[in-house]
Design a protein around this motif. Structure first.
Motif, PDB file in Angstrom:
ATOM      1  N   GLY A 140       0.844  -1.209   0.000  1.00 59.65           N
ATOM      2  CA  GLY A 140       0.000   0.000   0.000  1.00 59.65           C
ATOM      3  C   GLY A 140       0.873   1.251   0.000  1.00 59.65           C
ATOM      4  N   ARG A 141       0.477   2.219  -0.798  1.00 53.15           N
ATOM      5  CA  ARG A 141       1.265   3.458  -0.928  1.00 53.15           C
ATOM      6  C   ARG A 141       0.325   4.650  -0.853  1.00 53.15           C
ATOM      7  NH1 ARG A 141       4.518   0.328   0.135  1.00 53.15           N
ATOM      8  NH2 ARG A 141       6.200  -0.547  -1.115  1.00 53.15           N
ATOM      9  N   ALA A 142       0.734   5.703  -0.111  1.00 58.72           N
ATOM     10  CA  ALA A 142      -0.066   6.933  -0.050  1.00 58.72           C
ATOM     11  C   ALA A 142       0.856   8.135  -0.144  1.00 58.72           C
ATOM     12  CB  ALA A 142      -0.864   6.980   1.249  1.00 58.72           C
ATOM     13  N   VAL A 143       0.458   9.100  -0.946  1.00 57.65           N
ATOM     14  CA  VAL A 143       1.205  10.362  -1.015  1.00 57.65           C
ATOM     15  C   VAL A 143       0.209  11.515  -0.975  1.00 57.65           C
ATOM     16  CG1 VAL A 143       3.210   9.536  -2.301  1.00 57.65           C
ATOM     17  CG2 VAL A 143       1.238  10.356  -3.558  1.00 57.65           C
ATOM     18  N   VAL A 144       0.649  12.605  -0.366  1.00 65.75           N
ATOM     19  CA  VAL A 144      -0.150  13.825  -0.384  1.00 65.75           C
ATOM     20  C   VAL A 144       0.672  14.902  -1.081  1.00 65.75           C
ATOM     21  CG1 VAL A 144       0.679  14.634   1.895  1.00 65.75           C
ATOM     22  CG2 VAL A 144      -1.520  15.452   1.000  1.00 65.75           C
ATOM     23  N   THR A 145      -0.012  15.741  -1.871  1.00 65.51           N
ATOM     24  CA  THR A 145       0.681  16.862  -2.505  1.00 65.51           C
ATOM     25  C   THR A 145       0.746  17.998  -1.489  1.00 65.51           C
ATOM     26  OG1 THR A 145      -0.414  16.164  -4.535  1.00 65.51           O
ATOM     27  CG2 THR A 145       0.841  18.225  -4.610  1.00 65.51           C
ATOM     28  N   GLY A 146       1.935  18.239  -0.984  1.00 66.17           N
ATOM     29  CA  GLY A 146       2.142  19.299   0.006  1.00 66.17           C
ATOM     30  C   GLY A 146       2.465  20.602  -0.694  1.00 66.17           C
ATOM     31  N   SER A 147       3.093  21.519   0.050  1.00 67.85           N
ATOM     32  CA  SER A 147       3.500  22.787  -0.561  1.00 67.85           C
ATOM     33  C   SER A 147       4.513  23.495   0.325  1.00 67.85           C
ATOM     34  CB  SER A 147       2.295  23.698  -0.765  1.00 67.85           C
ATOM     35  OG  SER A 147       2.741  24.939  -1.263  1.00 67.85           O
ATOM     36  N   ILE A 148       5.449  24.148  -0.329  1.00 70.53           N
ATOM     37  CA  ILE A 148       6.414  24.975   0.386  1.00 70.53           C
ATOM     38  C   ILE A 148       5.687  26.087   1.151  1.00 70.53           C
ATOM     39  CG2 ILE A 148       6.824  26.490  -1.610  1.00 70.53           C
ATOM     40  CD1 ILE A 148       9.495  25.353   0.897  1.00 70.53           C
ATOM     41  N   MET A 149       4.486  26.463   0.655  1.00 67.73           N
ATOM     42  CA  MET A 149       3.727  27.524   1.327  1.00 67.73           C
ATOM     43  C   MET A 149       3.222  27.053   2.693  1.00 67.73           C
ATOM     44  SD  MET A 149       2.852  30.006  -1.423  1.00 67.73           S
ATOM     45  CE  MET A 149       1.286  30.377  -1.838  1.00 67.73           C
TER      46      MET A 149
END
Ligand code: NJP
Length: 243
Positions: A140-149
């Motif tokens: 199982g793999r999960a990623v979230v799109t984060g941000s430098i902001m």
């Protein structure tokens, strides 16, 4: 495709009607995954579906027109995917909004509630409903799109920055909770990407350096969802980028 790095994997990608999510969807299909594409805009999703069908043929995509602010309805997402596909291997938490660009002192509580629901609470609910499936997957793999902001404060971007800081902390916390499982959870910082959201932030055009296309950042997502990926609880950044 047959022999691809994601053959037989089932992936849910939120915010897949355009921008980064759409580019990630196309790459995952190119690598053999079946992708479930979630966003509000049915026409946007159909456009991505048409482009994928034209290149790779039928049967690689399932469209899920859905508004993630419908938090209570989101609870059924895990059981629905289990019923339809029998499993879920990959969760890309990418849907997001910018919110109002305004000084904190001028901002409206209703706008804070809206962005917090879209960018944070929806992901809490998706973690709740999807974790059993992701843990049942062999990788199982999960990623979230984060941000430098969400790392460095920017004037007038408080709503976005606070929500991104919160969702990144959420996924880092989830990573702590799952470190002894098969599940790998990471946060991706894509840098500046030429999408509708960036054009909203810089209506006069982005003047900074290092602007990428969605297609250029999609491989970062692929790397984090491969069954062979061992990274966990990390901030993943482009090669020429430092936090
Ligand atoms: O932006 P955009 P990006 N329910 O606006 C969907 C992060 N990021 O690709 O619902 C369901 O083209 C929306 O679909 P629709 C950013 O924070 C970006 O740049 O049809 N879906 C669309 O598919 C975000 O998390 C940059 O309107 C909802 C997608 O979200 C992610 O990258 C830099 C929804 C937004 O696509 C993708 O954004 C960075 C809802 N309620 C992080 N609301 C950058 N572009 O430079 C929105 O560090 N969506």
């Amino acid at each position: 495709m047959s022999g691809g790095k994601l053959e037989n994997r089932v992936a849910l990608i939120t915010g897949a009607s355009r921008g980064i999510g759409a580019a990630v969807a196309k790459l995952f299909v190119a690598e053999g995954a079946h992708v479930i594409l979630l966003a509000r805009s049915k026409s946007g999703l159909e456009e991505i579906d048409d482009a994928i069908r034209a290149e790779y043929g039928d049967g690689h995509v399932t469209l899920m027109p859905f508004d993630v602010t419908k938090i209570d309805d989101l609870e059924a997402l895990g059981p629905t995917i289990l019923h339809r596909f029998g499993k879920l291997d990959i969760f890309v938490a990418n849907a997001g909004i910018l919110g109002e660009q305004t000084p904190v002192s001028h901002s409206k509580i209703k706008d804070w509630k809206n962005i917090y629901t879209t960018n944070v609470l929806s992901n809490v609910q998706m973690i709740r409903t999807l974790e059993p499936l992701l843990k049942a997957s062999d990788a199982g793999r999960a990623v979230v799109t984060g941000s430098i902001m969400g790392v460095e404060p920017h004037a007038f971007s408080g709503q976005y920055g606070v929500s991104k800081a919160a969702v990144m902390f959420l996924f880092k916390t989830w990573a702590e909770e799952t470190k002894h499982t098969n599940l790998r959870v990471n946060v991706i910082h894509p840098g500046a990407v030429d999408t509708e959201m960036l054009r909203q932030v810089f209506p006069g055009g982005y003047q900074g350096t290092g602007l990428r296309t969605p297609e250029q950042v999609a491989p970062m997502f692929l790397e984090m969802v491969l069954p062979s990926c061992t990274r966990h609880g990390d901030f993943v950044v482009p090669e020429d980028f430092s936090l």
